[in-house]
Motif scaffolding. Structure first.
Motif, PDB file in Angstrom:
ATOM      1  N   TYR A  48       0.898  -1.187  -0.164  1.00  0.00           N
ATOM      2  CA  TYR A  48       0.008   0.051   0.069  1.00  0.00           C
ATOM      3  C   TYR A  48       0.790   1.193  -0.068  1.00  0.00           C
ATOM      4  CZ  TYR A  48      -3.307   3.598   1.879  1.00  0.00           C
ATOM      5  OH  TYR A  48      -4.016   4.669   2.061  1.00  0.00           O
ATOM      6  N   MET A  49       0.791   1.916  -1.039  1.00  0.00           N
ATOM      7  CA  MET A  49       1.732   3.106  -1.179  1.00  0.00           C
ATOM      8  C   MET A  49       1.097   4.018  -1.903  1.00  0.00           C
ATOM      9  SD  MET A  49       4.115   5.181  -0.880  1.00  0.00           S
ATOM     10  CE  MET A  49       5.376   6.384  -1.657  1.00  0.00           C
ATOM     11  N   PRO A  50       0.009   4.937  -1.295  1.00  0.00           N
ATOM     12  CA  PRO A  50      -0.902   6.203  -1.915  1.00  0.00           C
ATOM     13  C   PRO A  50       0.178   7.432  -2.035  1.00  0.00           C
ATOM     14  CG  PRO A  50      -1.553   5.747   0.301  1.00  0.00           C
ATOM     15  CD  PRO A  50      -0.267   5.059  -0.019  1.00  0.00           C
ATOM     16  N   SER A  51       0.846   7.446  -3.490  1.00  0.00           N
ATOM     17  CA  SER A  51       2.057   8.285  -3.523  1.00  0.00           C
ATOM     18  C   SER A  51       1.470   9.778  -3.591  1.00  0.00           C
ATOM     19  CB  SER A  51       2.632   8.348  -4.897  1.00  0.00           C
ATOM     20  OG  SER A  51       1.772   8.067  -5.894  1.00  0.00           O
ATOM     21  N   PRO A  64       2.351   9.579   6.062  1.00  0.00           N
ATOM     22  CA  PRO A  64       1.610  10.543   5.378  1.00  0.00           C
ATOM     23  C   PRO A  64       2.266  12.068   5.175  1.00  0.00           C
ATOM     24  CG  PRO A  64       0.181   9.777   7.295  1.00  0.00           C
ATOM     25  CD  PRO A  64       1.700   8.993   7.403  1.00  0.00           C
ATOM     26  N   ARG A  65       1.993  12.590   4.035  1.00  0.00           N
ATOM     27  CA  ARG A  65       2.905  13.819   3.696  1.00  0.00           C
ATOM     28  C   ARG A  65       2.611  14.860   4.555  1.00  0.00           C
ATOM     29  NH1 ARG A  65       5.378  13.749  -1.280  1.00  0.00           N
ATOM     30  NH2 ARG A  65       4.775  12.289  -2.799  1.00  0.00           N
ATOM     31  N   SER A  66       1.693  14.975   5.339  1.00  0.00           N
ATOM     32  CA  SER A  66       1.205  16.028   6.307  1.00  0.00           C
ATOM     33  C   SER A  66       0.247  15.269   7.156  1.00  0.00           C
ATOM     34  CB  SER A  66       0.927  17.291   5.425  1.00  0.00           C
ATOM     35  OG  SER A  66      -0.436  17.105   5.097  1.00  0.00           O
ATOM     36  N   ARG A  74      -5.030   6.461   6.856  1.00  0.00           N
ATOM     37  CA  ARG A  74      -5.293   5.453   7.383  1.00  0.00           C
ATOM     38  C   ARG A  74      -6.583   4.576   7.130  1.00  0.00           C
ATOM     39  NH1 ARG A  74      -1.135   4.073   9.739  1.00  0.00           N
ATOM     40  NH2 ARG A  74       0.075   5.801  10.439  1.00  0.00           N
ATOM     41  N   ALA A  75      -7.636   5.588   6.359  1.00  0.00           N
ATOM     42  CA  ALA A  75      -8.763   4.926   6.000  1.00  0.00           C
ATOM     43  C   ALA A  75      -8.366   4.146   4.848  1.00  0.00           C
ATOM     44  CB  ALA A  75      -9.741   5.842   5.365  1.00  0.00           C
ATOM     45  N   GLY A  76      -7.340   4.455   3.947  1.00  0.00           N
ATOM     46  CA  GLY A  76      -7.163   3.861   2.685  1.00  0.00           C
ATOM     47  C   GLY A  76      -6.387   2.191   3.076  1.00  0.00           C
ATOM     48  N   LEU A  77      -5.487   2.238   4.157  1.00  0.00           N
ATOM     49  CA  LEU A  77      -4.679   1.262   4.698  1.00  0.00           C
ATOM     50  C   LEU A  77      -5.825   0.252   5.199  1.00  0.00           C
ATOM     51  CD1 LEU A  77      -2.087   0.194   5.437  1.00  0.00           C
ATOM     52  CD2 LEU A  77      -2.401   1.339   7.636  1.00  0.00           C
ATOM     53  N   ALA A  78      -6.648   0.616   6.020  1.00  0.00           N
ATOM     54  CA  ALA A  78      -7.754  -0.282   6.520  1.00  0.00           C
ATOM     55  C   ALA A  78      -8.359  -0.906   5.330  1.00  0.00           C
ATOM     56  CB  ALA A  78      -8.674   0.463   7.300  1.00  0.00           C
ATOM     57  N   SER A  79      -8.728  -0.054   4.246  1.00  0.00           N
ATOM     58  CA  SER A  79      -9.293  -0.606   3.222  1.00  0.00           C
ATOM     59  C   SER A  79      -8.602  -1.778   2.523  1.00  0.00           C
ATOM     60  CB  SER A  79      -9.798   0.536   2.290  1.00  0.00           C
ATOM     61  OG  SER A  79     -10.687  -0.013   1.118  1.00  0.00           O
ATOM     62  N   ASN A 105       6.482  -1.360   8.226  1.00  0.00           N
ATOM     63  CA  ASN A 105       7.046  -0.312   7.643  1.00  0.00           C
ATOM     64  C   ASN A 105       5.931   0.894   7.564  1.00  0.00           C
ATOM     65  OD1 ASN A 105       9.474  -1.288   7.154  1.00  0.00           O
ATOM     66  ND2 ASN A 105       8.891  -1.978   5.107  1.00  0.00           N
ATOM     67  N   GLY A 106       4.990   0.939   8.655  1.00  0.00           N
ATOM     68  CA  GLY A 106       3.925   1.907   8.538  1.00  0.00           C
ATOM     69  C   GLY A 106       2.965   1.904   7.348  1.00  0.00           C
ATOM     70  N   THR A 107       2.976   0.656   6.743  1.00  0.00           N
ATOM     71  CA  THR A 107       2.037   0.327   5.877  1.00  0.00           C
ATOM     72  C   THR A 107       1.685  -1.131   5.933  1.00  0.00           C
ATOM     73  OG1 THR A 107       1.626   0.652   3.362  1.00  0.00           O
ATOM     74  CG2 THR A 107       3.732  -0.140   4.104  1.00  0.00           C
ATOM     75  N   ALA A 108       0.849  -1.599   4.691  1.00  0.00           N
ATOM     76  CA  ALA A 108       0.605  -3.066   4.721  1.00  0.00           C
ATOM     77  C   ALA A 108       0.891  -3.734   3.572  1.00  0.00           C
ATOM     78  CB  ALA A 108      -0.874  -3.003   4.805  1.00  0.00           C
ATOM     79  N   TYR A 109       1.098  -5.088   3.484  1.00  0.00           N
ATOM     80  CA  TYR A 109       1.607  -5.994   2.298  1.00  0.00           C
ATOM     81  C   TYR A 109       0.537  -7.078   2.307  1.00  0.00           C
ATOM     82  CZ  TYR A 109       5.951  -3.271   2.970  1.00  0.00           C
ATOM     83  OH  TYR A 109       6.814  -2.236   3.052  1.00  0.00           O
TER      84      TYR A 109
END
Length: 281
Positions: A48-51, A64-66, A74-79, A105-109
């Motif tokens: 998960y990497m929403p650039s 997150p950028r800010s 977080r919502a995208g990560l949960a989804s 790494n602060g994200t999900a795989y």
């Protein structure tokens, strides 16, 4: 494919998985080729990497950028995690098999089946006459529609059916890729629709803020119709927003261009591409 600006360096170890290359990169994820050392097999790993709203630090972690992007991230990560868990429940040849999902790494795989093949877009470029054959289209899309019916029964919708998201394996069987779950959540929260939608393949309800235009199984029906239209015509349908007031798109059933494709089949494609959801097959 080598590592990119958004990806982890190659090689990188994530537990028992060794990342050996980058298979692809989109606005919301990076997909790696990897070796599963515990089971000695090749897998694909999606990160998960929403650039648009996140960035990778030097230590490989994603943030997150800010602070204003934190909730959306977080919502995208949960989804993303929920999508993996949902897909893992299904066992269908036209759906990717999910082996595992985890956070790091602060994200999900998600580790999933690695499929070798060509996207429908690549098949259309290489064999433009084949993809216009009605028998081939029916053989190819029957398993896709069957898989979608299974998903829709569980109130799960793909939302991003396109020629790039259907893979044709070496044995000719189709597989549906890249569900739009995290992308949908992020789009709803940021209104960054230009990043999310593929013009020509997205129905009107995916552009609308209007709650009366809900998304559902009919949203994927439009996507399937748009992909078959693309294969027959060699170009996507006119964008649904441009068809709303006065539709400039000619119906396939009324065209003399595709006499080798039966009229009932062309009528079905036209029915899938109706602009207003409540009038769509």
């Amino acid at each position: 494919m080598a590592a990119t600006a958004s990806s982890l360096p190659i090689p990188t170890f994530l537990g028992e998985f060794e990342l050996t290359g980058v298979l692809g990169e989109g606005g919301f994820s990076v997909v790696y080729l990897a070796i599963d050392h515990s089971l000695e097999r090749t897998v694909a790993i999606k990160e998960y990497m929403p650039s648009a709203i996140a960035t990778r630090q030097a230590d490989g972690t994603i943030h997150p950028r800010s602070p204003k992007h934190e909730e959306t991230f977080r919502a995208g990560l949960a989804s993303f995690i929920n999508e993996a868990r949902l897909l893992a429940r299904f066992n269908h040849p036209a759906l990717i098999h999910i082996h595992r999902v985890w956070e790091q790494n602060g994200t999900a795989y998600m580790a999933m089946q690695y499929c070798m093949g060509r996207t429908l877009r690549q098949v259309a470029q290489a064999e433009p006459l084949l993809v216009k054959e009605e028998a081939w289209l029916k053989t190819t899309f029957t398993p896709i529609l069957d898989a979608l019916e299974l998903l829709h029964a569980e109130n799960c919708f793909h939302r991003d059916i396109s020629p790039d998201n259907i893979l044709i394996l070496q044995n000719g069987a189709p597989v549906l890729l890249d569900f739009g779950a995290a992308r949908q959540v992020i789009g709803d929260m940021t209104q960054a629709l230009t990043v999310i939608l593929k013009p020509g393949f997205a129905p009107i309800e995916q552009y609308a803020d209007d709650a009366s235009l809900q998304q559902g199984s009919w949203t994927d029906v439009y996507g399937v119709g748009a992909v078959i239209y693309f294969l027959l015509k060699g170009k996507p349908p006119v964008a649904s927003v441009a068809r709303l007031v006065k539709d400039p798109m000619a119906k396939l059933a009324e065209s003399d261009e595709f006499e080798a494709v039966s009229k009932p089949f062309r009528e079905a494609i036209d029915g899938a591409l109706v602009v207003h959801p409540d009038q769509r097959i």
